[in-house]
Write an enzyme that holds these catalytic residues in place. Sequence first.
Site, PDB file in Angstrom:
ATOM      1  N   SER A 142     -51.766  13.241 -30.294  1.00 47.68           N
ATOM      2  CA  SER A 142     -51.228  11.899 -30.571  1.00 47.68           C
ATOM      3  C   SER A 142     -52.102  11.248 -31.637  1.00 47.68           C
ATOM      4  O   SER A 142     -53.267  11.632 -31.817  1.00 47.68           O
ATOM      5  CB  SER A 142     -51.315  11.059 -29.287  1.00 47.68           C
ATOM      6  OG  SER A 142     -51.068   9.694 -29.557  1.00 47.68           O
ATOM      7  N   TYR A 155     -55.071   7.329 -21.510  1.00 47.60           N
ATOM      8  CA  TYR A 155     -54.351   8.114 -22.524  1.00 47.60           C
ATOM      9  C   TYR A 155     -55.228   8.390 -23.746  1.00 47.60           C
ATOM     10  O   TYR A 155     -55.312   9.523 -24.230  1.00 47.60           O
ATOM     11  CB  TYR A 155     -53.097   7.334 -22.923  1.00 47.60           C
ATOM     12  CG  TYR A 155     -52.124   8.078 -23.803  1.00 47.60           C
ATOM     13  CD1 TYR A 155     -51.200   8.969 -23.252  1.00 47.60           C
ATOM     14  CD2 TYR A 155     -52.089   7.881 -25.179  1.00 47.60           C
ATOM     15  CE1 TYR A 155     -50.287   9.639 -24.047  1.00 47.60           C
ATOM     16  CE2 TYR A 155     -51.177   8.538 -25.983  1.00 47.60           C
ATOM     17  CZ  TYR A 155     -50.275   9.415 -25.415  1.00 47.60           C
ATOM     18  OH  TYR A 155     -49.367  10.075 -26.212  1.00 47.60           O
TER      19      TYR A 155
HETATM   20  P1  NAD Z   1     -41.410  12.632 -22.096  1.00 49.56           P
HETATM   21  O1  NAD Z   1     -41.671  11.727 -20.951  1.00 49.56           O
HETATM   22  O2  NAD Z   1     -40.045  12.659 -22.687  1.00 49.56           O
HETATM   23  O3  NAD Z   1     -41.831  14.113 -21.737  1.00 49.56           O
HETATM   24  C1  NAD Z   1     -42.968  14.401 -20.959  1.00 49.56           C
HETATM   25  C2  NAD Z   1     -42.810  15.784 -20.377  1.00 49.56           C
HETATM   26  O4  NAD Z   1     -43.971  16.063 -19.575  1.00 49.56           O
HETATM   27  C3  NAD Z   1     -41.598  15.908 -19.446  1.00 49.56           C
HETATM   28  O5  NAD Z   1     -41.017  17.180 -19.591  1.00 49.56           O
HETATM   29  C4  NAD Z   1     -42.214  15.765 -18.058  1.00 49.56           C
HETATM   30  O6  NAD Z   1     -41.461  16.358 -17.015  1.00 49.56           O
HETATM   31  C5  NAD Z   1     -43.533  16.501 -18.286  1.00 49.56           C
HETATM   32  N1  NAD Z   1     -44.527  16.205 -17.266  1.00 49.56           N
HETATM   33  C6  NAD Z   1     -45.023  15.010 -16.879  1.00 49.56           C
HETATM   34  N2  NAD Z   1     -45.872  15.154 -15.849  1.00 49.56           N
HETATM   35  C7  NAD Z   1     -45.923  16.489 -15.601  1.00 49.56           C
HETATM   36  C8  NAD Z   1     -46.626  17.288 -14.652  1.00 49.56           C
HETATM   37  N3  NAD Z   1     -47.463  16.756 -13.745  1.00 49.56           N
HETATM   38  N4  NAD Z   1     -46.421  18.628 -14.681  1.00 49.56           N
HETATM   39  C9  NAD Z   1     -45.578  19.189 -15.568  1.00 49.56           C
HETATM   40  N5  NAD Z   1     -44.892  18.484 -16.486  1.00 49.56           N
HETATM   41  C10 NAD Z   1     -45.065  17.154 -16.483  1.00 49.56           C
HETATM   42  O7  NAD Z   1     -42.480  12.217 -23.197  1.00 49.56           O
HETATM   43  P2  NAD Z   1     -42.703  12.662 -24.731  1.00 49.56           P
HETATM   44  O8  NAD Z   1     -42.749  11.418 -25.518  1.00 49.56           O
HETATM   45  O9  NAD Z   1     -41.791  13.756 -25.127  1.00 49.56           O
HETATM   46  O10 NAD Z   1     -44.202  13.181 -24.635  1.00 49.56           O
HETATM   47  C11 NAD Z   1     -44.551  14.545 -24.792  1.00 49.56           C
HETATM   48  C12 NAD Z   1     -45.982  14.611 -25.300  1.00 49.56           C
HETATM   49  O11 NAD Z   1     -46.046  14.003 -26.596  1.00 49.56           O
HETATM   50  C13 NAD Z   1     -47.004  13.872 -24.433  1.00 49.56           C
HETATM   51  O12 NAD Z   1     -48.198  14.602 -24.350  1.00 49.56           O
HETATM   52  C14 NAD Z   1     -47.225  12.595 -25.214  1.00 49.56           C
HETATM   53  O13 NAD Z   1     -48.471  12.042 -24.955  1.00 49.56           O
HETATM   54  C15 NAD Z   1     -47.100  13.095 -26.639  1.00 49.56           C
HETATM   55  N6  NAD Z   1     -46.825  12.052 -27.618  1.00 49.56           N
HETATM   56  C16 NAD Z   1     -45.722  11.276 -27.525  1.00 49.56           C
HETATM   57  C17 NAD Z   1     -45.493  10.308 -28.482  1.00 49.56           C
HETATM   58  C18 NAD Z   1     -44.285   9.436 -28.446  1.00 49.56           C
HETATM   59  O14 NAD Z   1     -44.262   8.437 -29.183  1.00 49.56           O
HETATM   60  N7  NAD Z   1     -43.267   9.742 -27.646  1.00 49.56           N
HETATM   61  C19 NAD Z   1     -46.395  10.131 -29.532  1.00 49.56           C
HETATM   62  C20 NAD Z   1     -47.517  10.942 -29.598  1.00 49.56           C
HETATM   63  C21 NAD Z   1     -47.714  11.897 -28.634  1.00 49.56           C
END
Ligand code: NAD
Length: 260
Positions: A142, A155
């Site tokens: 991130s 985070y």
């Molecule tokens: P999301 O909520 O759509 O997806 C998160 C995923 O993680 C889901 O598949 C969920 O089931 C899984 N998950 C959560 N807890 C879990 C556990 N205990 N065991 C197994 N799986 C688990 O969110 P996203 O935005 O797609 O985020 C995905 C990654 O990208 C994360 O690491 C997040 O920090 C990172 N990220 C997101 C953004 C953003 O703006 N959306 C920006 C930078 C980084």
Amino acid sequence: MSLKGKTALITGSTSGIGLGIAQGFADEGINIVMNGFGDKDEIAKSCAEIESKGVQCIYNGADMTKPDEITSMIHDAAKEMGSIDILVNNAGIQHVAPVEEFPPEKWDAIIAIILSSSFHTIRTAVPYMKRQGWGRIVNNASAHALAASPYKAGYVAAKHGVAGLTKVIGLELAEDNITCNAICPGYVKTPLVDGQIADTAKARGITEEEVVRDVLLKAQWTKKFVTTDQIAQIALFLCSDAAENITGTTISVDGGWTAA
Ligand code: NAD
């Protein structure tokens, strides 16, 4: 070298960015091991969609807070698919609160799901990669691996940890034909961010529209959310031959956020 026929395990790929990466990888002929929580029928539907691209897709529901489940997932996937060539550490959760109100159990869960799970997947998958003489580890970190925002103690700490882990693994495996890098996206419109918009509005006492305009996209100079497909394409690049000398580093995809 073509990536067709390789196998990628993507944690947290039932939703958002992870699912986007799985779809983008499948378009290139990469077999997929899906992981994450969610509705059983929805997961089966996503897996079937991926298989319709002509690749194999299996699902493992390992909980990323549980080291035993993580190591079993890696061993089971390697057995069923023949190998693990690409590991994408992507699972994550968020919690937004002032530090004095930050629930310790949320801190523990964030560190476990984002940081410790990456350690456990990597330590278990690396022997398979070493044996076959090739591997790619892509950590979806991130912008918060490089810069902080208030109210995100867990985070930001976890993502900075992922950036550190990425450097160590990049160095350790540099002569093994295995690279390890972190993608550092700014805001991507996914269910995780939708939840954050509501939480941030509450924490700061402002409307959700104000959160998008004045908080999320304020730092994103392009004024555009990053898309899941853009991240999938960058992950594919990191897996390509052109990227064989890119290791132990972070790639910002944040509309200029961390340049300012
Ligand atoms: P999301 O909520 O759509 O997806 C998160 C995923 O993680 C889901 O598949 C969920 O089931 C899984 N998950 C959560 N807890 C879990 C556990 N205990 N065991 C197994 N799986 C688990 O969110 P996203 O935005 O797609 O985020 C995905 C990654 O990208 C994360 O690491 C997040 O920090 C990172 N990220 C997101 C953004 C953003 O703006 N959306 C920006 C930078 C980084």
